[in-house]
Design an enzyme around this catalytic site. Structure first.
Site, PDB file in Angstrom:
ATOM      1  N   SER A 229     -14.531  -1.267  17.888  1.00 50.10           N
ATOM      2  CA  SER A 229     -14.221  -2.688  17.971  1.00 50.10           C
ATOM      3  C   SER A 229     -13.650  -3.146  16.639  1.00 50.10           C
ATOM      4  O   SER A 229     -13.536  -2.363  15.678  1.00 50.10           O
ATOM      5  CB  SER A 229     -15.486  -3.497  18.296  1.00 50.10           C
ATOM      6  OG  SER A 229     -16.422  -3.389  17.232  1.00 50.10           O
ATOM      7  N   LYS A 230     -13.322  -4.425  16.563  1.00 48.78           N
ATOM      8  CA  LYS A 230     -12.711  -4.962  15.355  1.00 48.78           C
ATOM      9  C   LYS A 230     -13.625  -4.866  14.141  1.00 48.78           C
ATOM     10  O   LYS A 230     -13.153  -4.855  13.007  1.00 48.78           O
ATOM     11  CB  LYS A 230     -12.299  -6.426  15.586  1.00 48.78           C
ATOM     12  CG  LYS A 230     -11.115  -6.570  16.535  1.00 48.78           C
ATOM     13  CD  LYS A 230     -10.703  -8.013  16.676  1.00 48.78           C
ATOM     14  CE  LYS A 230      -9.493  -8.151  17.610  1.00 48.78           C
ATOM     15  NZ  LYS A 230      -9.088  -9.562  17.769  1.00 48.78           N
ATOM     16  N   ARG A 231     -14.924  -4.771  14.361  1.00 47.90           N
ATOM     17  CA  ARG A 231     -15.809  -4.692  13.207  1.00 47.90           C
ATOM     18  C   ARG A 231     -15.697  -3.350  12.491  1.00 47.90           C
ATOM     19  O   ARG A 231     -16.182  -3.188  11.375  1.00 47.90           O
ATOM     20  CB  ARG A 231     -17.262  -4.953  13.618  1.00 47.90           C
ATOM     21  CG  ARG A 231     -17.874  -3.894  14.507  1.00 47.90           C
ATOM     22  CD  ARG A 231     -19.251  -4.335  14.996  1.00 47.90           C
ATOM     23  NE  ARG A 231     -19.904  -3.311  15.775  1.00 47.90           N
ATOM     24  CZ  ARG A 231     -20.590  -2.305  15.255  1.00 47.90           C
ATOM     25  NH1 ARG A 231     -20.698  -2.186  13.947  1.00 47.90           N
ATOM     26  NH2 ARG A 231     -21.163  -1.416  16.031  1.00 47.90           N
TER      27      ARG A 231
END
Length: 452
Positions: A229-231
Site C-alpha cells: 500500500s501507499k504506506r
C-alpha cells in the site's frame, strides 16, 4: 502483467476493459493514468479503449443497457428479486447479527415478499435494488488455475445485489456479463476477488452459460509482509517512471513477482519472458515487492542501454531539475556515470557540476575542502594552469605529483580537488570530469575554493 504475458504466450488477445461502475472509486484521470502506464510499459492492448474491437464499447458505464437487460432476464427466470431494504435497515440488522454472534450478511427479508407487500414499499417511495437469489443447500466449486479447487457452501454466500436502486450494475454482474459477451477464455485477477467467483459462477449458471477459466493471483506484499500500500512508499507505475526506472526493467521485475522462469535466471528480455511463461507455474504464495532489487535490476538495464539512447533518456530529468544540459556533453558523460546509476534520476546529482554556473559544494564537499586548506587548492590550480594539453593523462599526472608531494594517498589527495571542482564527494572519475568541465571552468572553481 500476467494477463499480458499469458495472452502473448498463447497468441491470444489482450483486452483492456474499464470497470468504472463505481463512480466513487474510478475517475477519468485514473483511467488515463492506467492507459498511459500500460503504454509506457509497452503492454499494448489488442481490444479496448482507443483501439476498439468487436465487443465494444470497453467502458462499463457505456454498457448499462446491456446489464439491465441481463438483470431483467435473471428476474424473469426467477433468479433475482427486488429488495426494498434501506441502508439503515441493513446496517441495523448487521449489528444485531454480530451481537448474536452470527456472521453478517443479507437475511433474505425481501426474497418472498407478496405483490401486496411490494406495492406497499413502493408506495412509501422506496426504490428497490435487485438481488440474486442464491440457491440453498448446495456447494459451489471453483476450479482455479493457480489456487486449485475451492468449495463454497451456498448458504454462506447470501443473496447479493446485482443492480443498485439507481439502475447501475454492481461489479459482480457487470464483469460477469462482460466476460461472457466479450468471449473471455481466461480471467486472471487478484485473490482479493476470490470470493466474487462463486457468485459469478451462479450468475453464469442461471444464464445457461459456460464460465471462463479463472486464475487468482496472490497479493503483492510489502517488505513487512503486509498488503502493499501507499504506506510502503509509492506503488504506482507513474511514480517509478518519474523516478527514472526503465520500462524494460519494470516489465522484467513485475513478471517475476510470483513467477519463476527457471534456470536460475532473473534478467530476461520480454520476448524470452513471453516464451517461457506458463500460468500454471505462477505461485500461490504472496510475492514481496523489493524496491532495492528493482533498483539493482534497473541498474543492469541502464548499463545495457546504448549510450546515445541513455543520454536521450536522461535529458528530460536534467531539464526537470532546472539544468540546460548540452546533449553532446551529456552523451560524452554517459560512459563515465552509467556504472554508478541505478535510476535515471541519479544523473542529476552526478552531472550537476557540468551545468551550473555558480557551484555550491554540499556539506561533505565543504568539509573535504576545509580538511586540506586553501594552499593545497591554490597549488593545484597553479600546476594545472601550466598544462598545455587538457587530457585525462596530463591531468592525472599533475594531480598525482601534487598529492605525492604532500604525502597523501590518491583518495585523500584527490577528494578535495573533486569537492572543489564538482561540489560533491561523489562524481564521475575526477580527471574525466575535469576534462568534460574544461580547463577554464576547472581553474576558476579551484581558485574560488582556494580563496583567490
Amino acid at each position: 502483467m500476467v494477463n499480458w504475458l499469458f495472452a502473448r504466450h498463447n497468441d491470444g488477445v489482450f483486452v483492456l476493459r474499464v470497470e468504472d461502475t463505481d463512480a466513487d472509486r474510478v475517475t477519468d484521470e485514473g483511467i488515463e493514468i492506467i492507459k498511459r502506464s500500460l503504454s509506457w510499459l509497452g503492454l499494448q492492448w489488442d481490444e479496448g479503449p482507443d483501439v476498439g474491437g468487436p465487443f465494444g464499447p470497453y467502458r462499463q458505464t457505456e454498457r448499462f443497457e446491456l446489464y439491465r437487460e441481463v438483470a431483467q432476464q435473471l428476474r424473469d427466470g426467477g433468479h433475482a428479486y427486488p429488495c426494498y431494504c434501506t441502508p439503515e435497515e441493513l446496517d441495523e440488522r448487521r449489528k444485531q447479527a454480530l451481537a448474536r454472534g452470527e456472521a453478517p450478511g443479507y437475511d433474505g427479508r425481501c426474497r418472498n415478499l407478496t405483490e401486496q407487500e411490494r406495492r406497499a414499499f413502493e408506495a412509501e417511495g422506496r426504490i428497490p435494488a435487485l438481488r440474486f437469489a442464491v440457491p440453498e443447500g448446495r456447494e459451489i466449486v471453483v476450479d482455479d488455475v493457480i489456487r486449485g479447487e475451492g468449495r463454497f457452501p451456498a448458504d454462506e454466500l447470501r443473496d447479493f445485489i446485482i443492480l443498485r436502486g439507481d439502475g447501475s450494475p454492481t461489479y459482480l454482474l457487470a464483469s460477469g456479463v462482460d466476460d461472457l459477451r466479450m468471449q473471455m477464455t481466461h480471467v486472471i485477477r487478484g485473490e482479493d476477488l476470490w470470493s466474487s467467483t462463486p457468485r459469478q459462477l451462479l450468475i453464469f449458471e442461471a444464464l445457461g452459460e459456460e464460465p471462463p477459466r479463472y486464475a487468482h493471483l496472490p497479493l503483492i506484499l510489502g517488505p513487512d509482509r503486509s498488503k502493499l500500500s501507499k504506506r510502503h512508499g509509492a506503488v504506482s507505475v507513474e511514480y517509478f517512471r518519474e523516478q527514472g526506472f526503465l520500462a524494460d526493467a519494470m516489465v522484467n521485475y513485475m513478471a517475476l513477482l510470483g513467477w519463476d522462469p527457471g534456470e536460475g535466471q532473473e534478467i530476461l528480455p520480454r520476448d524470452e519472458l513471453v516464451r517461457r511463461f506458463e500460468l500454471e507455474d505462477v505461485s500461490h504464495h504472496p510475492a514481496i515487492f523489493d524496491v532495492q532489487k528493482l533498483e539493482w535490476m534497473n541498474g543492469h538495464y541502464i548499463r545495457e542501454t546504448p549510450d546515445d539512447e541513455l543520454a536521450a533518456l536522461m535529458l528530460p530529468f536534467l531539464a526537470e531539475a532546472g539544468m540546460q544540459a548540452d546533449p553532446e556533453m551529456v552523451r560524452a558523460a554517459v560512459p563515465l556515470i552509467k556504472e554508478r546509476m541505478s535510476k535515471l534520476t541519479d544523473s542529476v546529482a552526478l552531472l550537476r557540476f557540468l551545468f551550473v554556473e555558480e557551484l555550491q559544494p554540499d556539506e561533505k564537499a565543504a568539509a573535504g575542502i576545509a580538511a586540506v586548506g586553501p594552499e593545497y587548492l591554490r597549488e593545484a590550480a597553479s600546476r594545472l594552469e601550466a598544462v598545455e594539453e587538457w587530457t585525462v593523462g596530463e591531468i592525472t599526472r599533475v594531480l598525482d605529483d601534487l598529492r605525492e608531494g604532500a604525502g597523501l594517498s590518491r583518495k585523500k589527495g584527490w577528494q578535495p580537488i573533486r569537492a572543489a571542482v564538482t561540489g560533491s564527494m561523489v562524481s564521475p572519475p575526477l580527471p574525466e570530469s575535469m576534462t568534460l568541465l574544461g580547463k577554464d571552468r576547472t581553474l576558476e572553481r579551484l581558485h574560488v575554493a582556494g580563496g583567490g
